[in-house]
Design a protein around this motif. Structure first.
Motif, PDB file in Angstrom:
ATOM      1  N   TYR A   7      14.392  -0.855   4.317  1.00 14.61           N
ATOM      2  CA  TYR A   7      13.805  -1.662   3.252  1.00 14.61           C
ATOM      3  C   TYR A   7      14.355  -1.289   1.879  1.00 14.61           C
ATOM      4  CZ  TYR A   7      10.243  -2.745   6.788  1.00 14.61           C
ATOM      5  OH  TYR A   7       9.582  -3.142   7.923  1.00 14.61           O
ATOM      6  N   TYR A   8      14.453  -2.299   1.032  1.00  9.67           N
ATOM      7  CA  TYR A   8      14.698  -2.079  -0.396  1.00  9.67           C
ATOM      8  C   TYR A   8      13.328  -1.862  -1.029  1.00  9.67           C
ATOM      9  CZ  TYR A   8      15.443  -3.356  -5.320  1.00  9.67           C
ATOM     10  OH  TYR A   8      15.453  -3.372  -6.692  1.00  9.67           O
ATOM     11  N   PRO A  47       3.786  -5.249  -5.358  1.00  9.52           N
ATOM     12  CA  PRO A  47       3.258  -4.582  -4.164  1.00  9.52           C
ATOM     13  C   PRO A  47       3.874  -5.150  -2.891  1.00  9.52           C
ATOM     14  CG  PRO A  47       1.688  -6.200  -4.956  1.00  9.52           C
ATOM     15  CD  PRO A  47       2.782  -6.129  -5.990  1.00  9.52           C
ATOM     16  N   THR A  48       3.767  -4.409  -1.822  1.00 12.19           N
ATOM     17  CA  THR A  48       4.274  -4.870  -0.524  1.00 12.19           C
ATOM     18  C   THR A  48       3.618  -6.190  -0.129  1.00 12.19           C
ATOM     19  OG1 THR A  48       4.668  -2.608   0.208  1.00 12.19           O
ATOM     20  CG2 THR A  48       4.408  -4.271   1.927  1.00 12.19           C
ATOM     21  N   GLY A  49       4.430  -7.101   0.395  1.00 11.55           N
ATOM     22  CA  GLY A  49       3.913  -8.391   0.833  1.00 11.55           C
ATOM     23  C   GLY A  49       2.960  -8.224   2.009  1.00 11.55           C
ATOM     24  N   THR A  50       1.908  -9.004   2.017  1.00 10.05           N
ATOM     25  CA  THR A  50       0.899  -8.907   3.068  1.00 10.05           C
ATOM     26  C   THR A  50       0.473 -10.289   3.539  1.00 10.05           C
ATOM     27  OG1 THR A  50      -0.759  -8.719   1.300  1.00 10.05           O
ATOM     28  CG2 THR A  50      -0.092  -6.680   2.381  1.00 10.05           C
ATOM     29  N   CYS A  51      -0.064 -10.324   4.749  1.00  9.78           N
ATOM     30  CA  CYS A  51      -0.638 -11.551   5.282  1.00  9.78           C
ATOM     31  C   CYS A  51      -1.949 -11.174   5.964  1.00  9.78           C
ATOM     32  CB  CYS A  51       0.303 -12.226   6.275  1.00  9.78           C
ATOM     33  SG  CYS A  51      -0.364 -13.788   6.938  1.00  9.78           S
ATOM     34  N   ILE A  88      10.114  -4.237   0.014  1.00  8.89           N
ATOM     35  CA  ILE A  88       8.705  -3.848   0.023  1.00  8.89           C
ATOM     36  C   ILE A  88       8.391  -3.080  -1.253  1.00  8.89           C
ATOM     37  CG2 ILE A  88       8.645  -3.735   2.536  1.00  8.89           C
ATOM     38  CD1 ILE A  88       8.700  -0.679   2.292  1.00  8.89           C
ATOM     39  N   GLY A  89       7.100  -2.770  -1.438  1.00 11.20           N
ATOM     40  CA  GLY A  89       6.680  -1.996  -2.599  1.00 11.20           C
ATOM     41  C   GLY A  89       6.532  -0.522  -2.246  1.00 11.20           C
ATOM     42  N   THR A  90       6.483   0.300  -3.271  1.00 11.47           N
ATOM     43  CA  THR A  90       6.276   1.731  -3.062  1.00 11.47           C
ATOM     44  C   THR A  90       4.774   2.003  -3.105  1.00 11.47           C
ATOM     45  OG1 THR A  90       6.596   2.037  -5.457  1.00 11.47           O
ATOM     46  CG2 THR A  90       8.499   2.396  -4.022  1.00 11.47           C
ATOM     47  N   ASP A  91       4.080   1.600  -2.077  1.00 13.05           N
ATOM     48  CA  ASP A  91       2.627   1.699  -2.050  1.00 13.05           C
ATOM     49  C   ASP A  91       2.137   2.007  -0.631  1.00 13.05           C
ATOM     50  OD1 ASP A  91       3.006  -0.734  -0.728  1.00 13.05           O
ATOM     51  OD2 ASP A  91       2.475  -1.935  -2.478  1.00 13.05           O
ATOM     52  N   ARG A  92       0.822   2.068  -0.469  1.00 14.54           N
ATOM     53  CA  ARG A  92       0.222   2.409   0.824  1.00 14.54           C
ATOM     54  C   ARG A  92       0.592   1.393   1.894  1.00 14.54           C
ATOM     55  NH1 ARG A  92      -5.101   0.814   2.677  1.00 14.54           N
ATOM     56  NH2 ARG A  92      -5.635   1.963   4.584  1.00 14.54           N
ATOM     57  N   PHE A  93       0.538   0.104   1.556  1.00 15.70           N
ATOM     58  CA  PHE A  93       0.883  -0.927   2.535  1.00 15.70           C
ATOM     59  C   PHE A  93       2.346  -0.825   2.940  1.00 15.70           C
ATOM     60  CE2 PHE A  93      -2.719  -3.989   1.111  1.00 15.70           C
ATOM     61  CZ  PHE A  93      -3.602  -3.317   1.935  1.00 15.70           C
ATOM     62  N   GLY A  94       3.205  -0.423   1.998  1.00 14.43           N
ATOM     63  CA  GLY A  94       4.614  -0.241   2.318  1.00 14.43           C
ATOM     64  C   GLY A  94       4.824   0.877   3.322  1.00 14.43           C
ATOM     65  N   GLU A  95       4.078   1.960   3.162  1.00 18.11           N
ATOM     66  CA  GLU A  95       4.169   3.079   4.098  1.00 18.11           C
ATOM     67  C   GLU A  95       3.686   2.674   5.483  1.00 18.11           C
ATOM     68  OE1 GLU A  95       5.616   6.052   3.561  1.00 18.11           O
ATOM     69  OE2 GLU A  95       6.203   5.136   1.642  1.00 18.11           O
ATOM     70  N   ILE A  96       2.619   1.882   5.521  1.00 14.75           N
ATOM     71  CA  ILE A  96       2.108   1.407   6.812  1.00 14.75           C
ATOM     72  C   ILE A  96       3.132   0.489   7.477  1.00 14.75           C
ATOM     73  CG2 ILE A  96       0.323   0.030   7.962  1.00 14.75           C
ATOM     74  CD1 ILE A  96      -1.638   0.940   5.805  1.00 14.75           C
ATOM     75  N   LEU A  97       3.753  -0.370   6.680  1.00 15.38           N
ATOM     76  CA  LEU A  97       4.750  -1.298   7.218  1.00 15.38           C
ATOM     77  C   LEU A  97       5.932  -0.539   7.809  1.00 15.38           C
ATOM     78  CD1 LEU A  97       5.713  -4.133   7.738  1.00 15.38           C
ATOM     79  CD2 LEU A  97       6.475  -4.301   5.365  1.00 15.38           C
ATOM     80  N   LYS A  98       6.384   0.493   7.117  1.00 12.29           N
ATOM     81  CA  LYS A  98       7.494   1.302   7.642  1.00 12.29           C
ATOM     82  C   LYS A  98       7.105   1.968   8.958  1.00 12.29           C
ATOM     83  CE  LYS A  98       8.250   3.589   3.737  1.00 12.29           C
ATOM     84  NZ  LYS A  98       8.876   4.563   2.794  1.00 12.29           N
ATOM     85  N   LYS A  99       5.873   2.443   9.035  1.00 14.55           N
ATOM     86  CA  LYS A  99       5.400   3.079  10.259  1.00 14.55           C
ATOM     87  C   LYS A  99       5.337   2.078  11.406  1.00 14.55           C
ATOM     88  CE  LYS A  99       1.383   5.500  12.202  1.00 14.55           C
ATOM     89  NZ  LYS A  99      -0.003   5.979  11.947  1.00 14.55           N
TER      90      LYS A  99
END
Length: 455
Positions: A222-223, A229-233, A200-211
């Motif tokens: 995650y690496y 940026p973090t992958g999104t769909c 994942i990326g070190t960004d807002r979406f990455g933090e949401i994904l971890k949560k």
């Protein structure tokens, strides 16, 4: 009620409910206390002694035996008999017939709750973002109401705009992550039975994904990198339609040397007994897949893979066939199976025949025959059972209750894996897979209720 479970010390415990309010722990020297006929079992010499009137503490990881019971404390109305695990695998039909003969009701087998990190998954993590949009939104980004595409440059602003909608839902997604998430949901407790690796990326979406992964009780390691940026769909919902736009981004940046090879991560990966990686990861890091697959084979563990998509079978066939000798269980749907068979020159369109031929492909660990499982939507699931190919009917469902079939395949695998890590037989694994898929297709996206209703 009669309950049978295998506790962590690899023995089978048969618990017989009694009307009389007393407790006895059965063993080979006290057969006079057993029910008539129990001493006729050919395995009584395997009985183990336990302190009188107490449940063995070796069963602390097993699920409750009956409502209100607590493991490790005195119980009432119970008899305990123990058999080694191999008795279950080789003589389960005899045991069931025996209990049926003596009219002991409600006989069922309950496996122990698996330990943390028993299931390992590695793949392309995506943050699923769902929101209701209108036709103007679709037209703005050139989207069809019901479609699946990879994001292009013109779609970059879409992800920024969709999160500003009034009602936005976030879920940990991506094929493999969906499956291990569903497996964890089916198991419930303990938490973190499932481990997941991905980038994942070190960004807002990455933090949401971890949560969101944490909320699903998945042990996601995650690496994290800053180049992508973090992958999104994005799931753009209009009425009953969903237009999916996937931006893989960081999901494609996984680095074996910088994550899987780290001692702390590899130590965690080797704790698992069952491994699952979807074929999609062949586009990202085949060396990572091969390392995991070889470890499983060399240590007599289970390595599972999914064909994932026809284009994987067509354009990544070389990498797939490098992994195939280590695959113990192969999943796919009928379209993917047909593409795989065509690529290997099987010269048949019959899914059952393709399954049988796939089973016979060279295998690194011949002592563990490969199992091939192909789903076919509403048609029966095809699976290899020993040297034979067998079909298993799916659960009936009113077509009006089907909301979204996109997550059905991931859900089936997740349900299957939840039973597999508990060492259920193939038929039960498939039944669990059918149940999970039946639940998911009634909902939007790969989502599920708080608890499963599966027994």
């Amino acid at each position: 009620m009669t309950v049978v479970f295998i506790h962590p010390f690899q023995s089978l415990c048969v618990v017989l409910a009694k009307k009389k309010k007393s407790c006895f722990v059965g063993n080979a020297n006290n057969r006079r206390h057993m029910d008539p006929g129990l001493s006729q079992l050919p395995f009584t010499h395997h009985f183990l002694d336990f302190p009188a009137n107490r449940v063995p503490r070796s069963c602390v990881n097993a699920r409750p035996i009956f409502p209100g019971s607590q493991l490790g404390v005195p119980v009432r109305q119970q008899h305990f008999l123990l058999f080694p695990k191999h008795v279950v695998s080789t003589c389960s039909k005899f045991i069931k017939k025996f209990f049926s003969t003596f009219e002991i009701p409600h006989f069922r087998i309950v496996m122990p709750a698996p330990s943390e990190n028993t299931l390992f998954g590695m793949g392309n993590p995506l943050l699923d973002i769902s929101a209701v949009v209108d036709k103007d939104f679709l037209d703005k980004y050139g989207l069809k109401p019901n479609d699946q595409i990879l994001a292009e440059d013109k779609h970059k602003a879409l992800f920024e705009e969709i999160v500003k909608r009034r009602e936005v839902e976030y879920h940990a997604g991506g094929s493999t992550q969906n499956s291990v998430k569903i497996a964890q949901w089916m198991i419930q407790k303990p938490h973190k039975v499932a481990t997941f690796f991905g980038c994942i990326g070190t960004d807002r979406f990455g933090e949401i994904l971890k949560k969101k992964a944490d909320e699903a009780h998945v042990d996601a390691r995650y690496y994290e990198q800053s180049e992508e940026p973090t992958g999104t769909c994005a799931a753009c919902i209009t009425g009953d339609n969903r237009s999916l736009v996937a931006n893989l981004a960081a999901a494609q940046c996984y680095k074996k040397e910088q994550h899987l090879d780290l001692d702390s991560n590899w130590d965690l990966a080797t704790k698992a007994k069952v491994y699952y990686i979807a074929g999609f990861f062949l586009t990202v890091s085949p060396p990572s897949m091969l390392k995991v697959a070889k470890h499983a084979s060399q240590n007599d563990k289970l390595f599972c893979m999914n064909l994932s998509a026809p284009f994987i079978c067509q354009f990544f066939n070389g990498a797939m066939m490098d992994i195939m000798p280590y695959v113990d269980i192969l999943f796919g749907n009928e379209t993917e199976a047909a593409s795989f068979g065509k690529q290997l020159g099987f010269q048949t369109d019959d899914i059952g025949e393709i399954a049988g031929l796939t089973r016979s492909l060279p295998k690194d660990n011949p002592a563990r025959p490969r199992v091939v499982v192909f789903t076919q939507g509403k048609d029966p699931t095809v699976a290899t059972v020993g040297d034979k190919v067998t079909t298993f009917p799916v659960l009936d469902i009113d077509q009006n209750h089907i909301v979204d079939t996109n997550g059905a395949g991931d859900a089936f695998v997740g349900g299957f894996l939840s039973a597999l890590v508990q060492e259920h037989p193939l038929e039960e694994c498939i039944r669990a897979g059918h149940y999970a898929a039946n639940v998911i297709i009634r909902r939007v996206g790969c989502t599920f209720p708080e608890q499963p209703d599966f027994h």
